[in-house]
Design a protein around this motif. Structure first.
Motif, PDB file in Angstrom:
ATOM      1  N   ASN A  37      12.841 -42.677  63.526  1.00 34.44           N
ATOM      2  CA  ASN A  37      11.783 -41.729  63.856  1.00 34.44           C
ATOM      3  C   ASN A  37      12.058 -40.389  63.174  1.00 34.44           C
ATOM      4  N   LYS A  38      11.026 -39.553  63.103  1.00 30.35           N
ATOM      5  CA  LYS A  38      11.122 -38.272  62.368  1.00 30.35           C
ATOM      6  C   LYS A  38      12.198 -37.358  62.936  1.00 30.35           C
ATOM      7  N   ASN A  42      15.306 -36.144  60.701  1.00 25.30           N
ATOM      8  CA  ASN A  42      15.533 -34.721  60.467  1.00 25.30           C
ATOM      9  C   ASN A  42      17.000 -34.363  60.748  1.00 25.30           C
ATOM     10  N   ALA A  70      11.239 -37.762  53.953  1.00 32.27           N
ATOM     11  CA  ALA A  70      10.538 -37.874  55.238  1.00 32.27           C
ATOM     12  C   ALA A  70       9.250 -38.691  55.119  1.00 32.27           C
ATOM     13  N   ASP A  71       8.668 -38.754  53.926  1.00 25.29           N
ATOM     14  CA  ASP A  71       7.437 -39.523  53.727  1.00 25.29           C
ATOM     15  C   ASP A  71       7.702 -41.004  53.477  1.00 25.29           C
ATOM     16  N   VAL A  73      10.082 -43.195  55.127  1.00 22.10           N
ATOM     17  CA  VAL A  73      11.046 -43.301  56.210  1.00 22.10           C
ATOM     18  C   VAL A  73      11.968 -44.516  55.997  1.00 22.10           C
TER      19      VAL A  73
END
Length: 126
Positions: A37-38, A42, A70-71, A73
C-alpha cells in the motif's frame, strides 16, 4: 566514515532496513504477489533514501535504483528482495569499518575509536 555521526547514521539505517525487511518478509511469505500500500511504500522509500545517503555510490547495491516508483507499486516479494540487497551492502560497509582492537570497534577517519561494534560478517575488507 568521517565522524561519529556517520557511525550513528549507519547503525540507524541498518536497524530500519532490518525492521522493514522483517515486516515485509512476513507479508511476502503470505502473499508474495500482493502490492504494497502507499503508506508502507512511502516508509520504505524513506528508508531507502537514508540508506542511499549513508552507503554512497561505493556501497550502493544497484547503481540505477534509488527507490520504488509510487505509480508502479511493487509487490511484497520485490520489496523484500531489494531490502535484502541493501542490508547486505550496509553490512559490507559496516564490516569494512570495524577492527578488533581489544574488542570490536569502529574505525573513523582512519583511526580506531572507542565506539563498540559487533564483529564483521563479511570477508574481504576494502
Amino acid at each position: 566514515m568521517k565522524n561519529k555521526s556517520d557511525v550513528e547514521r549507519l547503525e540507524k539505517v541498518i536497524g530500519q532496513l532490518q525492521g522493514a525487511h522483517s515486516e515485509i518478509s512476513l507479508l511476502a511469505k503470505k502473499s508474495p504477489n500482493d502490492s504494497l500500500n502507499k503508506f508502507k511504500l512511502n516508509l520504505i522509500n524513506k528508508v531507502l533514501e537514508s540508506a542511499n545517503q549513508v552507503l554512497g555510490e561505493k556501497y550502493s547495491p544497484f547503481p540505477d535504483f534509488t527507490q520504488f516508483d509510487a505509480d508502479d507499486v511493487p509487490t511484497t516479494s520485490d520489496v523484500t528482495m531489494v531490502l535484502s540487497q541493501y542490508m547486505e551492502e550496509a553490512e559490507r560497509y559496516r564490516s569494512d569499518n570495524v577492527v578488533n582492537d581489544y574488542g570490536w570497534k569502529y574505525v573513523v577517519d582512519g583511526k580506531v575509536t572507542e565506539i563498540p561494534a559487533g564483529p564483521p560478517s563479511k570477508v574481504g575488507r576494502k
